[in-house]
Design an enzyme around this catalytic site. Structure first.
Site, short mmCIF file in Angstrom:
data_model
loop_
_atom_site.label_atom_id
_atom_site.label_comp_id
_atom_site.label_asym_id
_atom_site.label_seq_id
_atom_site.Cartn_x
_atom_site.Cartn_y
_atom_site.Cartn_z
N HIS A 152 48.35 32.81 71.34
CA HIS A 152 48.05 32.75 69.92
C HIS A 152 49.22 32.17 69.13
O HIS A 152 49.04 31.35 68.23
CB HIS A 152 47.70 34.15 69.41
CG HIS A 152 47.30 34.19 67.97
ND1 HIS A 152 46.04 33.84 67.54
CD2 HIS A 152 48.01 34.51 66.85
CE1 HIS A 152 45.97 33.97 66.22
NE2 HIS A 152 47.15 34.38 65.78
N CYS A 212 25.94 66.22 38.17
CA CYS A 212 26.90 67.16 38.76
C CYS A 212 28.27 66.50 38.77
O CYS A 212 28.45 65.42 38.22
CB CYS A 212 26.46 67.58 40.17
SG CYS A 212 26.39 66.21 41.35
N HIS A 264 20.43 63.66 43.05
CA HIS A 264 20.13 63.36 41.65
C HIS A 264 19.63 61.93 41.46
O HIS A 264 18.95 61.63 40.46
CB HIS A 264 21.36 63.61 40.78
CG HIS A 264 21.63 65.07 40.59
ND1 HIS A 264 22.85 65.66 40.85
CD2 HIS A 264 20.80 66.09 40.19
CE1 HIS A 264 22.79 66.96 40.60
NE2 HIS A 264 21.56 67.25 40.20
N CYS A 316 20.56 46.67 75.77
CA CYS A 316 20.42 46.77 77.23
C CYS A 316 19.79 45.51 77.82
O CYS A 316 20.04 45.19 78.98
CB CYS A 316 19.63 48.00 77.61
SG CYS A 316 18.01 48.12 76.81
N HIS A 327 13.66 50.38 77.73
CA HIS A 327 15.03 50.28 78.23
C HIS A 327 15.09 49.38 79.45
O HIS A 327 14.23 49.44 80.33
CB HIS A 327 15.55 51.67 78.58
CG HIS A 327 17.00 51.70 78.97
ND1 HIS A 327 18.01 51.32 78.11
CD2 HIS A 327 17.62 52.05 80.13
CE1 HIS A 327 19.18 51.43 78.72
NE2 HIS A 327 18.96 51.87 79.96
#
Length: 775
Positions: free
Chosen positions: A60, A177, A207, A309, A729
């Site tokens: 890098h 609240c 709420h 999978c 699966h």
């Protein structure tokens, strides 16, 4: 020691939309759990492994000249009081417990000065604080896949905000609240309300939904999920679904909020949903808990990223082919180090996966597993590699593989081979391992005249004989068949309605497939599907394979044409079909003629569009008629080729004449035009130089041949449990040589274990990978 390289150029602070790869090296699977940890570049936030045989941190530095790194590593904390750490046993949303499990170590250092740096230095400290708060790259990747499922609705598209309330962003709290977290801003009036209670406690007092019920203000945004680049959690209470607000920036401006000045400080709904998915303990079967765990080269598991999978089982099967694995391992040592953008480069991530799966250095019992299970002589399973960067790249811009939904493993295999081909221009194309030619014979039942056509394929869908012997709970019970019987069925004549062009008889015809050449690697898809009440249903027909997996396929080769056989008139023009869509339709059980007719009717669109057309025209009396020449002429020639699309192909290195011809053959579809060019190497073009063709295909290797004998060994079975290919699966059964003996290994995500038989694969086998061994 002071370091002159600590500058704003070399040390950055990540913003809300930059990806921080702080978990593993972008070029290999060395992670923060390794002995030396990983180095995170504080300039661009890519990571590399430290001093080892690859030393990608230095790679890098050589490429980007970014010297300042933050070394990150973690170690498991010692067990407390001899008790194992808590094991998740229920579905819940909860804060990550990594701080309870691991000790973390951070050390900034300079690769040029070769010295450690003081993390308290102001610029380093600011960057460090932002880095550890940034979302993990793997979670960000998976969250993006979840978010790909979210769409706008009529309530977000037609929203007209009125600034009845202007939120005070310095002192935010719920109007009902005193809660200050999990606040949702009504995008109709601007009022702040707390969210609903979450499973396990916390979240809010509900709420926001009370506000909706009272005022019918449907659309709200989670205030602390908003990022400067326009991402925000949007919820529509009328739809009761998470949505997208394409005009979120304008809507926030109504309430005097500049989203470019906001920072995301709370988890989004997608992030919490991802945690919920990954924290579920699915457990293991009794067979798995008692079977031998396998470790070593070629025996490395892949962790499930949430419905991935299909990808894991397909990649395990591919890398069981030695030529494919060796090719990608060679690229890991040659091309991977020179890749400029490794995290988003397909070939880099594919070769990274090859090294991770094949080397064996990541295949070891989980250390965390030792602490989270009670004392037992049985070794824990592996942690498994997380191929999230590879999944990002392969799914980029794809409407299905870029999402978090379950996908079809065979469709993914075909798509992957196509992407590998597109990315191999000018280089060797390893996907040719799967290439072979198929011949189709059409025989009139009246005059006995025949027509022959040929096409190239990378897989073969074969029927499964259906001999129903009973029912149980409404599901059919079928007699067991063998894989050889399925192969025999694939080359049997199939009757069809047909009006002969030569004798005008409506007696019908037969179609029959044979192989003109045999591939090095043969991918078989078993057509276990049936169309019942306009739905595609999977049938549980047991298919037995030999434990040794040896098959002689000589009988699939085309036979000599009968002496004196008359041919039907030439069909004239042929259309370049959308091969991916055609294979998907055939995999669902639709006959070839119906697939072709559907593709014509939908202008060679995608499989879903064509399938919907087929369902609407099931009773059409002409649906099984051969394609008329005039239909092909209309479908194949549009007459004009846009200059910009020609230029796009020329940028790939194709000559202009070749690009123009390919676009004409594919209705100006650039992606299909690339496939057409690569699949027609022998076509002649009006071009002035021969070098163009040679440079593009100099590295093309043909593996297919018509030589006999054609002996194959079954290498892998991708099995699927579930009634639909888009749910359930996938696992892979792969034949391995261990200590000189051939054994079958089960790859179930990160779990790799030895199995005593292929009994489980009988009713679940879906894709079969056979490798030619007579050469």
């Amino acid at each position: 020691m002071t370091c002159n390289h600590i500058t704003e150029t070399n040390v950055s602070i990540p913003n809300g939309y930059q990806t921080v790869y702080r978990e593993e090296c972008v070029r290999c699977f060395v992670s923060q759990d390794s002995e030396s940890g990983i180095d995170l570049c504080l300039a661009c936030f890519e990571s590399g492994c430290g001093p080892n045989e690859h030393n990608h941190s230095k790679t890098h530095l050589d490429q980007k000249q970014h010297p300042i790194m933050l070394n990150i590593k973690r170690k498991l904390k010692p067990e407390t009081c001899g008790e194992p750490l808590r094991k998740v046993t229920k579905l819940e949303i909860r804060e990550e417990s990594e701080e309870d499990i691991y000790n973390w170590f951070y050390q900034p250092h300079c690769l040029i000065c070769k010295t450690d740096l003081d993390i308290q230095q102001p610029l380093l400290s600011a960057s460090f604080e932002a880095v550890i708060k940034a979302p993990k790259a793997s979670n960000k990747s998976q969250v993006k896949a979840w978010e790909n499922e979210i769409v706008p609705c009529e309530h977000t598209l037609c929203l007209q905000p009125q600034a009845d309330y202007i939120p005070d962003l310095k002192d935010t709290k719920c109007f009902g609240c005193d809660l200050k977290d999990n606040l949702w801003m009504c995008l109709h009036c601007g009022i702040l309300s707390c969210g609903r209670k979450q499973y396990g406690g916390g979240g809010g007092n509900g709420h926001a939904i009370e506000h909706f019920k009272k005022f019918e203000h449907a659309v709200s945004a989670k205030l602390k999920s908003i990022t400067p680049d326009g991402h925000a959690d949007i919820y529509c209470y009328s739809c009761d679904e998470e949505r997208i607000d394409p005009y979120i920036e304008d809507h926030l401006t109504t309430f005097q909020i500049d989203m470019k000045k906001l920072n995301k400080t709370e988890k989004s709904l997608a992030e919490m949903q991802l945690e919920q998915n990954l924290n579920w303990d699915f457990g293991t079967s009794e067979e798995e808990s008692g079977a031998t765990r396998l470790f070593g080269p070629g025996l490395t598991g892949l962790k499930n990223l949430g419905n991935s999978c299909y990808l894991a089982s397909t990649m395990q099967a591919l890398f069981s082919v030695k030529e494919f694995a060796d090719f990608e391992l060679d690229l890991f040592n040659t091309c991977n180090p020179s890749c400029d953008r490794p995290a988003s480069n397909l070939q880099c991530q594919l070769s990274k996966l090859a090294e991770g799966l094949c080397s064996g250095r990541f295949s070891k019992p989980s250390e965390l597993g030792r602490q989270t299970t009670d004392s037992s002589s049985m070794l824990p399973f592996q942690d498994g590699l997380r191929p999230y960067m590879f999944k990002d790249v392969i799914g980029q811009d794809h409407p299905e593989f870029g999402t978090a939904q379950q996908q079809d493993a065979y469709e993914f295999l075909v798509y992957l081979l196509g992407i590998i081909r597109k990315n191999s221009i000018g280089n060797r194309d390893i996907s040719t391992l799967f290439d072979f030619e198929i011949e189709q014979k059409l025989l009139c039942l009246s005059c006995k005249r025949a027509r022959y056509s040929a096409f190239t394929s990378q897989g073969l869908t074969i029927p499964v004989p259906r001999r129903k012997i009973g029912e149980e709970n409404g599901e059919g019970i079928y007699e067991e068949v063998t894989l050889n019987e399925c192969l025999d069925s694939a080359i049997q004549p199939d009757s069809m309605d047909y009006t002969c062009e030569a004798c005008k008889s409506k007696q019908g015809a037969t179609t029959q497939l044979s192989l003109k050449t045999f591939p090095k690697v043969l991918a078989l898809q078993l057509n276990r599907f049936d169309i019942q009440a306009f739905q595609v249903k999977k049938l549980g027909i047991p298919v037995k394979v030999s434990e040794e997996g040896l098959y002689k396929l000589d009988h699939l080769l085309v036979k000599s044409r009968p002496e004196g056989e008359e041919l039907l008139p030439e069909a004239g023009l042929a259309i370049s079909w959308n091969e991916q869509a055609m294979e998907q339709l055939q995999a669902m059980g639709f006959p070839l003629i119906r697939c072709q007719r559907a593709m014509l009717a939908t202008n060679n669109a995608d499989a879903e569009t064509a399938m919907n057309w087929l369902f609407e025209h099931m009773e059409d009396p002409t649906i099984d008629n051969p394609i008329d020449i005039s239909e092909l002429k209309q479908a194949t020639k549009s007459g004009t080729v846009p200059d910009d699309k020609v230029q796009s192909l020329c940028e790939f290195g194709f000559p202009e004449a070749r690009a123009t011809r390919a676009l004409l053959e594919t209705n100006n579809d650039v992606e299909r035009a690339v496939d057409w060019i690569l699949n027609h190497p022998d076509e002649t073009f009006e071009e002035t130089t021969s070098e163009a063709r040679g440079s593009m295909e100099a590295e093309k290797v043909k593996y297919d041949t018509n030589s006999l004998p054609a002996n194959y060994q079954l290498k892998a079975i991708i099995s699927h449990k579930g009634g639909s290919a888009h749910a359930g699966h996938y696992v892979a059964f792969i034949r391995k040589e261990i200590e000189g003996q051939g054994v079958w290994a089960l790859y179930n995500d990160e779990k790799v274990l030895k199995v005593s038989s292929l009994e489980e694969a009988k009713a679940t086998g879906y894709v079969y990978i056979l490798e030619r061994i007579d050469n």
